[in-house]
Design a protein around this motif. Structure first.
Motif, mmCIF file in Angstrom:
data_model
loop_
_atom_site.group_PDB
_atom_site.id
_atom_site.type_symbol
_atom_site.label_atom_id
_atom_site.label_comp_id
_atom_site.label_asym_id
_atom_site.label_seq_id
_atom_site.Cartn_x
_atom_site.Cartn_y
_atom_site.Cartn_z
ATOM 1 N N GLU A 386 0.798 -1.387 -0.087
ATOM 2 C CA GLU A 386 -0.060 0.213 0.083
ATOM 3 C C GLU A 386 0.971 1.418 -0.144
ATOM 4 N N GLN A 387 2.093 1.239 0.009
ATOM 5 C CA GLN A 387 3.084 2.186 0.063
ATOM 6 C C GLN A 387 3.329 2.528 -1.317
ATOM 7 N N LEU A 388 3.009 1.720 -2.292
ATOM 8 C CA LEU A 388 3.200 2.154 -3.712
ATOM 9 C C LEU A 388 2.197 3.362 -4.045
ATOM 10 N N ARG A 389 2.838 4.328 -4.931
ATOM 11 C CA ARG A 389 1.838 5.528 -5.029
ATOM 12 C C ARG A 389 0.839 5.149 -6.417
ATOM 13 N N SER A 390 -0.308 5.277 -6.104
ATOM 14 C CA SER A 390 -1.358 4.897 -6.991
ATOM 15 C C SER A 390 -1.289 5.789 -8.139
ATOM 16 N N LEU A 575 -12.441 3.776 -0.039
ATOM 17 C CA LEU A 575 -11.453 2.990 -1.122
ATOM 18 C C LEU A 575 -12.306 2.022 -2.003
ATOM 19 N N ASP A 576 -13.331 1.334 -1.611
ATOM 20 C CA ASP A 576 -14.318 0.464 -2.586
ATOM 21 C C ASP A 576 -14.891 1.545 -3.350
ATOM 22 N N GLU A 577 -15.583 2.626 -2.886
ATOM 23 C CA GLU A 577 -15.955 3.656 -3.799
ATOM 24 C C GLU A 577 -15.201 3.970 -4.859
ATOM 25 N N ILE A 578 -13.827 4.392 -4.630
ATOM 26 C CA ILE A 578 -12.954 4.748 -5.614
ATOM 27 C C ILE A 578 -12.323 3.759 -6.598
ATOM 28 N N GLU A 579 -12.360 2.454 -5.883
ATOM 29 C CA GLU A 579 -11.872 1.335 -6.875
ATOM 30 C C GLU A 579 -13.073 1.065 -8.039
ATOM 31 N N GLN A 580 -14.433 1.419 -7.566
ATOM 32 C CA GLN A 580 -15.481 1.140 -8.548
ATOM 33 C C GLN A 580 -15.231 2.387 -9.575
ATOM 34 N N LEU A 581 -15.107 3.780 -8.931
ATOM 35 C CA LEU A 581 -14.896 4.705 -9.961
ATOM 36 C C LEU A 581 -13.688 4.435 -11.056
ATOM 37 N N LEU A 582 -12.669 3.951 -10.442
ATOM 38 C CA LEU A 582 -11.446 3.712 -11.333
ATOM 39 C C LEU A 582 -11.580 2.706 -12.199
ATOM 40 N N LYS A 597 -6.739 11.793 -11.795
ATOM 41 C CA LYS A 597 -5.469 12.232 -11.130
ATOM 42 C C LYS A 597 -5.725 12.564 -9.389
ATOM 43 N N GLN A 598 -7.031 13.009 -9.138
ATOM 44 C CA GLN A 598 -7.665 13.480 -7.960
ATOM 45 C C GLN A 598 -7.849 12.140 -6.927
ATOM 46 N N LEU A 599 -8.594 11.240 -7.834
ATOM 47 C CA LEU A 599 -8.969 10.072 -7.341
ATOM 48 C C LEU A 599 -7.721 9.067 -7.028
ATOM 49 N N LEU A 600 -6.727 9.159 -7.756
ATOM 50 C CA LEU A 600 -5.601 8.218 -7.557
ATOM 51 C C LEU A 600 -4.924 9.062 -6.281
ATOM 52 N N LEU A 601 -4.805 10.333 -6.113
ATOM 53 C CA LEU A 601 -4.166 10.902 -4.955
ATOM 54 C C LEU A 601 -4.863 10.455 -3.895
ATOM 55 N N GLU A 602 -6.397 10.810 -3.677
ATOM 56 C CA GLU A 602 -7.140 10.148 -2.676
ATOM 57 C C GLU A 602 -6.950 8.821 -2.221
ATOM 58 N N LYS A 603 -6.910 7.914 -3.269
ATOM 59 C CA LYS A 603 -6.776 6.421 -2.987
ATOM 60 C C LYS A 603 -5.348 6.235 -2.257
ATOM 61 N N LEU A 606 -5.455 7.532 1.295
ATOM 62 C CA LEU A 606 -6.140 6.514 2.018
ATOM 63 C C LEU A 606 -5.331 5.218 2.259
ATOM 64 N N ASP A 607 -4.663 4.665 1.385
ATOM 65 C CA ASP A 607 -3.971 3.533 1.398
ATOM 66 C C ASP A 607 -2.893 3.505 2.492
ATOM 67 N N LYS A 608 -2.248 4.701 2.583
ATOM 68 C CA LYS A 608 -1.145 5.116 3.610
ATOM 69 C C LYS A 608 -1.952 4.997 5.058
ATOM 70 N N GLN A 609 -3.035 5.698 5.266
ATOM 71 C CA GLN A 609 -3.879 6.046 6.474
ATOM 72 C C GLN A 609 -4.327 4.541 6.737
ATOM 73 N N LEU A 610 -4.929 3.750 5.778
ATOM 74 C CA LEU A 610 -5.501 2.422 6.259
ATOM 75 C C LEU A 610 -4.090 1.347 6.675
ATOM 76 N N GLN A 611 -3.067 1.565 5.931
ATOM 77 C CA GLN A 611 -2.020 0.709 6.307
ATOM 78 C C GLN A 611 -1.461 0.997 7.791
ATOM 79 N N SER A 612 -1.720 2.344 8.034
ATOM 80 C CA SER A 612 -1.100 2.638 9.506
ATOM 81 C C SER A 612 -1.937 2.397 10.318
ATOM 82 N N LEU A 613 -3.364 2.416 10.365
ATOM 83 C CA LEU A 613 -4.275 1.948 11.184
ATOM 84 C C LEU A 613 -4.405 0.522 11.446
#
Length: 630
Positions: A386-390, A575-582, A597-603, A606-613
């Motif tokens: 999840e540390q990969l930049r989408s 994240l599920d909502e974003i993946e459906q849009l992507l 670009k905005q969706l990829l940045l948000e994803k 969120l990936d980083k935050q989810l990984q930390s949690l």
């Protein structure tokens, strides 16, 4: 039986396979193999009536009950065991009818329904569900925890158990070992061997396939062929076919020569340890397997580390754990270049704690972790994907590590990991296997001299696993490996360490004997639990009081766990909502680039935050388990 005649399947304009004709009889267990993207999961979708054949037909009895593992991670407030029991739909239907008959006070209907309930095993259903949960790795008391109280990986285990709970005629399993540790894999393997129904199993774990299946349906070059026997038998047949292709002959001979050099090298060590002898047997098996993979798209090797020290790292009387509670104690370990160490141990024994202490994520409670001056650790774990930049491409990721290297050399390097066609695509649309491959490629490029690999094979196909195992043979640094893939452990590791009862000690047997050790370990644990439960002198009232005190003592940490789970659920939903849009093709049109670009940045965020949690949740859960056992 399942019968296909002239079957063809496409996804969009791409042909997956065509002119496939085969028969699978009731009770047979078939492994579905082939590279990622060849159509294995699409075949399952066809059977589940989610897709339709483009040509030909696929037929099986209409009355067959089909079970499969749901891919969505549930967020359910009910007890986990109730969710698992939903897998037996007929049982649930009878229960609903019983409740209605009781409301209507219909004695005759109740008598009939109770007979049906007994016939479907209703009175033993909860016991069967609990046994399944314990086999897959859940602990006593987890049955009554809400489904929403588990992390995503454990919810996927619940989905697997729910499918096993179904009394199905046909069971479809797509990579069921991805979220399991070795102990759970061994248990599932034994369960599936004894299961009487028809099984279609997608897996890239050759040891798992060998132990279960009696046929292989292999998809390659837009064709599907059914072979008799297990995966090893299939590899031999395929190797013989490929050996007749003159264009691949020289590559095959180089591969065999390469492997033979390691057989010779380790024969000299066979007298030193039983594990070394096991390694020799595994390498001899590799000589048979290698020709079946001469057309693999993967061809890479580790770069030589810049500097090596001996030892690379020393642990001296190290104890590690959480909040002052040690999970492992007094560990002494010295790692030198060339060491190949595999970690074994029951779920929760402390393998991840040891790894975290080695890589510096966890500060020791006592003792020392002494790195050499030149130590360079390459750490691979699933959460790091999840540390990969989408929004970045594979090439951009590699350029960030090596900004001064020529672009063409970077492209050539990524091509060895089969990224030729996806070199310039955003990572956000990548599959789990592609993300794993990219993470390994980036790790290898940094020239570590100590590799710490925690379940590196999840989502990787058999060819990539084979290439990774062969590559580690020539690696001059040290390796610490945790994996549920026994074949990778066999061909990689010279020494096995057992993490058990807070100790880290050599496992004085070979890997083939580990299932027996595990069975004996569980038998001893069950005996101990029984003795504690039946201990005289404690009244029910006193027992309830002690339990209440423990709940009160654990309340602060359980509250933190609940808060983390709530945040994880919210973020996963977004994240599920974003993946459906992507997934929408229109999003990739030029006029929608800003939104993309905005969706990829948000994803990515969120990936980083989810990984930390998830890391926080894992640490808190491990701490809770220690306090409960104490």
């Amino acid at each position: 039986m399942i019968r296909a005649d002239g079957l063809a399947l496409r996804r969009g304009v791409r042909l997956l396979f065509s002119d496939a004709s085969f028969q699978i009889h009731p009770g047979q267990k078939v492994g579905i193999t082939g590279a990622n993207g060849t159509g294995k999961s699409s075949l399952f979708s066809l059977i589940k009536n989610e897709l339709h054949a483009d040509e030909g037909m696929l037929d099986f009895p209409e009355q067959w009950v089909i079970a499969h593992v749901e891919q969505e991670t549930p967020s359910d407030s009910r007890a986990a065991i109730e969710y698992v029991l939903d897998g037996d739909q007929e049982l649930r239907q009878i229960e609903q009818k019983l409740a209605l008959a009781e409301q209507q006070d219909d004695g005759d209907k109740l008598a009939t329904l109770h007979s049906q309930y007994e016939h479907v095993g209703g009175y033993t259903a909860r016991s069967r569900a609990a046994q399944l949960m314990h086999g897959i790795g859940f602990h006593a008391g987890d049955e009554d925890r809400p489904v929403s109280g588990f992390s995503g990986g454990w919810r996927m285990r619940l989905n697997l158990i729910k499918a096993l709970m179904c009394r199905s005629d046909l069971l479809l399993l797509d990579e069921p070992t991805n979220h399991l540790d070795l102990d759970a894999v061994i248990w599932l393997e034994n369960w599936l061997r004894q299961w009487p129904g028809t099984l279609l199993l997608i897996s890239h774990d050759r040891e798992f396939l060998d132990a279960i299946v009696n046929q292989i349906a292999h998809i390659e070059q837009q064709g599907l062929t059914l072979y008799g026997g297990n995966y090893s038998a299939f590899e031999k047949v395929r190797a013989e076919k490929l050996a007749h292709q003159q264009i691949n002959y020289e590559k095959q001979q180089r591969e065999i020569t390469h492997i033979q050099s390691f057989i010779t090298r380790f024969k000299a060590k066979a007298t030193k340890a039983r594990q070394a002898q096991s390694r020799v047997k595994a390498l001899q098996r590799m000589q048979i397997i290698a020709p079946a993979h001469i057309d693999s798209p993967f061809s890479f090797s580790f770069f030589e580390p810049d500097k090596l020290s001996d030892p690379l790292l020393k642990l001296e009387n190290l104890s590690a754990g959480y909040d002052g509670n040690a999970i492992i104690e007094n560990v002494n370990l010295s790692l030198s270049p060339g060491d190949r160490i595999g970690l074994l141990g029951a779920n929760g024994a402390g393998k991840s704690t040891l790894i975290k202490a080695i890589v510096g994520v966890l500060t020791p409670l006592s003792g020392d972790c002494l790195p050499s001056r030149h130590l360079q650790i390459g750490y691979f774990a699933q959460h790091q994907l999840e540390q990969l930049r989408s929004e970045w491409t594979p090439l951009q990721h590699l350029q960030s590590l090596a900004p001064d290297d020529r672009e063409q050399s970077l492209r050539d390097y990524l091509g060895r990991f089969a990224f030729t066609e996806k070199m310039d695509e955003a990572v956000g649309s990548f599959s789990g296997g592609e993300r794993s491959r990219l993470s390994l490629a980036l790790l290898i490029y940094q020239r570590p001299n100590l590799l710490v690999l925690d379940e590196p094979t999840n989502h990787l196909d058999i060819d990539m696993r084979q290439a990774l195992g062969l590559t580690m043979q020539n690696y001059s640094g040290a390796v610490i490996l945790v994996s549920h893939d026994r074949y990778l452990l066999q061909i990689t590791c010279d020494e096995l360490l057992l993490v058990d009862d807070k100790k880290v000690e050599p496992f004085n047997a070979d890997l083939e004997q580990y299932p027996d050790w595990l069975a004996n370990r569980k038998k001893q644990a069950n005996t101990t639990d029984s003795e504690i439960t039946s201990e005289p002198g404690i009244s029910r009232k006193e027992s309830r009081r002690l339990q209440a005190e423990q709940r009160k003592r654990l309340q602060p940490i359980t509250r933190k766990i609940t808060d983390a789970e709530s945040q994880m659920t919210d973020q996963q939903q977004r994240l599920d909502e974003i993946e459906q849009l992507l997934a929408s093709q229109e999003l990739y049109l030029d006029e929608n680039k800003a939104q993309l670009k905005q969706l990829l940045l948000e994803k990515s965020e969120l990936d980083k935050q989810l990984q930390s949690l998830e890391m926080i949740w894992m640490d808190l859960s491990e701490e809770l388990e220690i306090l409960q056992s104490g």
